[in-house]
Scaffold this motif. Structure first.
Motif, PDB file in Angstrom:
ATOM      1  N   LEU A 405       0.845  -1.206   0.000  1.00 31.43           N
ATOM      2  CA  LEU A 405       0.000   0.000   0.000  1.00 31.43           C
ATOM      3  C   LEU A 405       0.879   1.255   0.000  1.00 31.43           C
ATOM      4  O   LEU A 405       0.618   2.215  -0.730  1.00 31.43           O
ATOM      5  CB  LEU A 405      -0.931   0.003   1.218  1.00 31.43           C
ATOM      6  CG  LEU A 405      -1.812   1.254   1.350  1.00 31.43           C
ATOM      7  CD1 LEU A 405      -2.839   1.311   0.226  1.00 31.43           C
ATOM      8  CD2 LEU A 405      -2.518   1.324   2.697  1.00 31.43           C
ATOM      9  N   HIS A 408       2.020   2.507  -3.281  1.00 32.27           N
ATOM     10  CA  HIS A 408       1.020   3.066  -4.196  1.00 32.27           C
ATOM     11  C   HIS A 408       0.276   4.265  -3.635  1.00 32.27           C
ATOM     12  O   HIS A 408      -0.133   5.141  -4.366  1.00 32.27           O
ATOM     13  CB  HIS A 408       0.013   1.975  -4.590  1.00 32.27           C
ATOM     14  CG  HIS A 408       0.652   0.861  -5.351  1.00 32.27           C
ATOM     15  ND1 HIS A 408       0.776  -0.415  -4.848  1.00 32.27           N
ATOM     16  CD2 HIS A 408       1.257   0.846  -6.553  1.00 32.27           C
ATOM     17  CE1 HIS A 408       1.422  -1.176  -5.723  1.00 32.27           C
ATOM     18  NE2 HIS A 408       1.723  -0.424  -6.762  1.00 32.27           N
ATOM     19  N   ASP A 409       0.057   4.274  -2.334  1.00 32.04           N
ATOM     20  CA  ASP A 409      -0.719   5.352  -1.724  1.00 32.04           C
ATOM     21  C   ASP A 409      -0.054   5.767  -0.406  1.00 32.04           C
ATOM     22  O   ASP A 409      -0.507   5.399   0.673  1.00 32.04           O
ATOM     23  CB  ASP A 409      -2.160   4.869  -1.484  1.00 32.04           C
ATOM     24  CG  ASP A 409      -3.079   5.999  -1.042  1.00 32.04           C
ATOM     25  OD1 ASP A 409      -2.566   7.096  -0.715  1.00 32.04           O
ATOM     26  OD2 ASP A 409      -4.303   5.789  -1.026  1.00 32.04           O
ATOM     27  N   PRO A 410       1.045   6.537  -0.503  1.00 30.76           N
ATOM     28  CA  PRO A 410       1.813   6.862   0.703  1.00 30.76           C
ATOM     29  C   PRO A 410       1.002   7.630   1.740  1.00 30.76           C
ATOM     30  O   PRO A 410       1.201   7.435   2.944  1.00 30.76           O
ATOM     31  CB  PRO A 410       2.976   7.716   0.193  1.00 30.76           C
ATOM     32  CG  PRO A 410       2.805   7.861  -1.275  1.00 30.76           C
ATOM     33  CD  PRO A 410       1.638   7.072  -1.729  1.00 30.76           C
ATOM     34  N   THR A 411       0.051   8.454   1.292  1.00 35.27           N
ATOM     35  CA  THR A 411      -0.729   9.250   2.251  1.00 35.27           C
ATOM     36  C   THR A 411      -1.572   8.341   3.136  1.00 35.27           C
ATOM     37  O   THR A 411      -1.553   8.436   4.363  1.00 35.27           O
ATOM     38  CB  THR A 411      -1.661  10.219   1.498  1.00 35.27           C
ATOM     39  OG1 THR A 411      -0.943  10.736   0.366  1.00 35.27           O
ATOM     40  CG2 THR A 411      -2.125  11.320   2.380  1.00 35.27           C
ATOM     41  N   ARG A 412      -2.307   7.433   2.467  1.00 36.82           N
ATOM     42  CA  ARG A 412      -3.173   6.501   3.194  1.00 36.82           C
ATOM     43  C   ARG A 412      -2.327   5.612   4.108  1.00 36.82           C
ATOM     44  O   ARG A 412      -2.675   5.391   5.264  1.00 36.82           O
ATOM     45  CB  ARG A 412      -3.935   5.654   2.166  1.00 36.82           C
ATOM     46  CG  ARG A 412      -5.011   4.794   2.728  1.00 36.82           C
ATOM     47  CD  ARG A 412      -6.334   5.555   2.805  1.00 36.82           C
ATOM     48  NE  ARG A 412      -7.417   4.647   3.201  1.00 36.82           N
ATOM     49  CZ  ARG A 412      -7.650   4.313   4.471  1.00 36.82           C
ATOM     50  NH1 ARG A 412      -6.919   4.809   5.440  1.00 36.82           N
ATOM     51  NH2 ARG A 412      -8.642   3.480   4.763  1.00 36.82           N
ATOM     52  N   ALA A 463      -8.053  -0.503   1.796  1.00 32.78           N
ATOM     53  CA  ALA A 463      -7.443   0.686   1.196  1.00 32.78           C
ATOM     54  C   ALA A 463      -6.856   0.356  -0.174  1.00 32.78           C
ATOM     55  O   ALA A 463      -6.828   1.187  -1.066  1.00 32.78           O
ATOM     56  CB  ALA A 463      -6.357   1.222   2.123  1.00 32.78           C
ATOM     57  N   ARG A 464      -6.407  -0.885  -0.347  1.00 38.50           N
ATOM     58  CA  ARG A 464      -5.792  -1.269  -1.624  1.00 38.50           C
ATOM     59  C   ARG A 464      -6.861  -1.448  -2.701  1.00 38.50           C
ATOM     60  O   ARG A 464      -6.743  -0.926  -3.795  1.00 38.50           O
ATOM     61  CB  ARG A 464      -5.007  -2.569  -1.438  1.00 38.50           C
ATOM     62  CG  ARG A 464      -4.305  -3.024  -2.692  1.00 38.50           C
ATOM     63  CD  ARG A 464      -3.636  -4.353  -2.470  1.00 38.50           C
ATOM     64  NE  ARG A 464      -4.557  -5.328  -1.880  1.00 38.50           N
ATOM     65  CZ  ARG A 464      -4.377  -6.640  -1.919  1.00 38.50           C
ATOM     66  NH1 ARG A 464      -3.315  -7.136  -2.471  1.00 38.50           N
ATOM     67  NH2 ARG A 464      -5.235  -7.462  -1.373  1.00 38.50           N
TER      68      ARG A 464
END
Lengths: 477, 287
Positions: A405, A408-412, A463-464
């Motif tokens: 994760l 791909h989505d560092p903020t989350r 989240a993914r």
């Protein structure tokens, strides 16, 4: 102890962009590496020994198992959930079975070929580089060499998983007069076989599972055996109601009985099997069930009842020929074995603050996550009240799921990491109040800890792959 | 959590595994074929195992306990989907590498549970029973043969005729196959009729339906496919597509898909960059 000031020239560094370094090839290391590969994340592993197995590689430098070691938890929960032990194994396999099992696991999932064996990690530090890691946080420089000696090579990774174990560095207590003792002093770390006991008068100190195992083996082989324990423990049988007793315990969990009822039933079972501890010359346990790490030994009481083990209290002093106990009694012995446990060591870490090490103990979110860096994880800093490797698997899945994760989505991922770190210090005790001791630094109740991992994993998976409204991930650890 | 699994592990039984190895190693993942209700490894050994090995895949077929050449026939009555999952995981863990799972009919239930916990490169479900439970298939079966269906509902093994299983097979061959069908656990049969928990699967999954299937109704096939967020690929033949005359065509469809999805990077444990050549440097020699 850190390796401060180690020369670290950037030009000689072998770059491993996007890859993860896994330190240790014990069950936590090989499962972490396998989960990373399964999530499409490249990973390299390192281990000091010449093959996988860690503690279970009998005879390897960091192995602490002895000739007679068997599991103290039965197969179903102890095994990896996606790679069961063969039906041909007994309820409680020996360390030989276990090593074969790990070797087959490593071969099956293609993990073994990702390791450099006979290789020790001497230094791990945040890299001095301008580019950050693909998973957030700094990149990591990992310096290795052939075990014990040789030139060093530094590799640069995007994340590090520490799985170097916490049951290998001996913890030895200090007693007045021990230096004047003329006999032999061993830590259980160096106990390998009953040959070391034959024909001797032995004092075993410590009532953990190892101490009790050695006391029993001494009763079968030595001339005399004394067993010194500081605290009175519950000695759980390996079998109850015709089944491995941990399976019986998990029945009670499956029925969702509250801890008070489970304690009551346990107490009944103990009354039926052991009865009054003081009849054997033992003290009555000073604590309730679930408040100390379970000791599983069916033979200790048996040999005490046969007079082959003499239980004693805390050691007060040693002299040239023996030991005096707190109650004033004195014995002559020529071998003392300290089965007094192990301490976690991370000597290769340049900066212990990345694990928030205070009082010799790391302080980590979920007992896994570095408080400072989202790309530094520790697998295996747990001491469950049941089998270990089912939890190793889910720790590995959590790490791999988090890193994929984060890529791909560092903020989350950052937000989830903050939540994990914020809960640092939470005890997964299943409602019990653990007795304070280094023995219980890493103690967890398996059901409690797994539920916490399940929640984090479901969040990470959600989240993914965003799910349709009204549906749940349905993940079950 | 799975406390019931930890508290009541199934007792081990001898499990039959029939293997066919390719002449040369192509680095393909093994394929494990899992038979359905009353069937054993024999149904794949007939045609598919050899043909799969010829395509370069190490091919294995298993029998659940109480089926085919496996042990445990006398204790079959206690077997449930969870018992079959145990058997399936035992066979998976005995293979040299993670297998692609190919499961038929009833075996879709344990296979889906296995896929949810095990990183298989891929899964293929042939005429799979939906996790939501059989509906249209049961009604159809009851209309066609009420007495036989009633016998099944009170614990008898589901009864199949040549017409049910094969669309186009000569009577002698069909009779030979039918004679090999074994008993089924009533508990496992009841489980086909009730909804099961659906667990998420990461591996790519192919659902295959047979055009002339008289056992699994199209509505149930579509529900099974929908549960897996896909739609069924239709092939010629009856329910036992590995034995029917069109077995070769079906196998080609399955293996073509596995060629594409079962060995793709990211699906299998990826053959990404391996360890760098630092060994020489560690020995103090120039690389």
């Amino acid at each position: 102890m850190t390796a401060a000031g180690r020369p670290n020239p950037n030009d000689g560094i072998v770059d491993r962009p996007g890859a993860v370094a896994v330190i240790g090839a014990g069950p936590h290391g090989i499962s972490a590496l396998k989960s990373l590969l399964a999530h499409g994340i490249p990973a390299d592993g390192f281990d000091r020994a010449d093959g996988v197995g860690g503690n279970w590689r009998f005879g390897a430098p960091t192995s602490r198992v002895y000739e007679s070691t068997h599991l103290i938890s039965s197969k179903p929960f102890t095994q990896f959930p996606d790679f069961p032990m063969p039906d041909s194994y007994p309820d409680y396999p020996s360390h030989r079975h276990v090593l074969t099992y790990f070797e087959r696991y490593a071969q099956h999932f293609g993990v073994g070929e990702r390791y450099l064996f006979d290789t020790e990690v001497v230094d791990v530090r945040a890299a001095d580089s301008t580019t950050g890691s693909a998973f957030g946080g700094p990149r990591w420089d990992v310096t290795i060499r052939r075990s014990g000696t040789g030139p060093e090579v530094t590799l640069r990774y995007d994340a590090v998983v520490l799985a170097n174990g916490h049951n290998w560095f001996p913890k030895t207590p200090h007693y007045p007069g021990l230096e004047s003792f003329a006999g032999e002093v061993l830590h259980s770390a160096d106990y390998k076989s009953a040959d070391q006991l034959r024909g001797r008068r032995v004092l075993v100190v410590g009532a953990g599972n190892t101490g009790c195992d050695i006391a029993v083996e001494s009763a079968q082989n030595a001339d005399a055996t004394y067993h010194s324990t500081r605290r009175a423990y519950w000695y759980n049988p390996k079998y109850a109601l015709g089944r491995p007793s941990d399976q019986v315990a998990d029945r009670l969990l499956a029925l969702r009985l509250p801890i008070r009822v489970r304690r009551g039933l346990y107490s009944l079972m103990h009354k039926a099997i052991v009865g009054d501890y003081t009849r054997y010359g033992l003290r009555h346990p000073d604590h309730a069930f679930y408040e100390t790490h379970p000791v599983v030994n069916q033979n200790l009481i048996y040999y005490i009842g046969h007079g082959d083990i003499e239980p004693r209290g805390d050691v007060d002093t040693f002299d040239a020929d023996g030991a005096t106990f707190a109650d004033g009694s004195r014995i002559d012995v020529d071998l003392v074995i300290f089965a007094t446990g192990y301490l976690a060591r991370f000597d290769f870490l340049a900066d212990p603050a990345v694990l928030d090490i205070r009082d010799g103990k790391p302080h980590l979110g979920l007992q896994m996550a570095s408080p400072t860096h989202p790309n530094l994880w520790l697998s295996g800093l747990i001491q469950p009240d049941s089998g270990q490797w089912a939890i190793a698997h889910w720790q590995a899945e959590t790490i791999a799921e988090f890193l994929s994760l984060a890529a791909h989505d560092p903020t989350r991922a950052g937000a989830i990491h903050r939540d994990i770190v914020q809960a640092t210090g939470h005890r997964f005790s299943g409602g019990a109040d653990y007795k304070d001791s280094t023995r219980h630094y890493y103690e967890i109740a398996h059901q409690d800890y797994l539920l916490a991992l399940q929640e984090v994993l479901a969040t990470l998976r959600g989240a993914r792959d965003p799910l349709p409204r009204g549906t749940t991930v349905g993940l079950r650890v | 959590m799975r406390p019931w699994e930890w508290a009541f592990p199934p007792r081990g039984e001898h499990l039959e595994v029939i293997a066919a190895q390719p002449a040369t190693d192509h680095g393909h993942p093994p394929i494990l074929f899992v038979p359905g209700l009353g069937h054993g490894a024999w149904c794949y050994a007939e045609h598919w195992l050899g043909a799969t090995a010829e395509r370069g895949y190490p091919a294995y077929a298993m029998s659940f306990r109480g089926h085919g050449g496996s042990g445990g026939h006398t204790r079959l009555g206690r077997a449930t989907t969870r018992t079959y999952l145990h058997d399936l995981m035992q066979v998976i863990a005995s293979l040299p590498a993670p297998p692609v799972l190919v499961a038929h009919s009833m075996a879709a239930l344990p296979a889906r549970l296995a896929l949810a916990r095990y990183p298989a490169p891929a899964g293929v479900l042939l005429a799979p029973v939906p996790a939501g439970g059989l509906r249209q298939s049961l009604t159809n079966q009851f209309r066609r043969r009420p007495a036989a269906t009633m016998r099944t509902l009170v614990g008898g093994t589901a009864e199949f005729t040549a017409v049910d299983l094969f669309a186009d097979l000569d009577a002698a061959t069909a009779a030979r196959h039918l004679s090999r069908l074994g008993r089924e656990s009533p508990l496992a049969q009841y489980e086909l009729m009730v909804p099961h928990r659906i667990e998420p699967i990461d591996s790519p999954v192919l659902v295959v339906g047979a055009e002339a299937d008289r056992v699994l109704a199209p509505a149930d096939l579509d529900r099974a496919a929908a549960e897996l967020h896909t739609s069924a690929v239709m092939v010629p033949g009856g329910h036992d597509m590995m034995l029917d005359r069109s077995w070769g065509e079906v196998l080609t469809t399955v293996l073509d898909w596995i060629d594409l999805h079962g060995t793709a990077a990211g699906a299998a444990l990826p053959g990404a960059t391996k360890l760098p050549p630092v060994a020489q440097a560690l020995e103090g020699r120039p690389p």
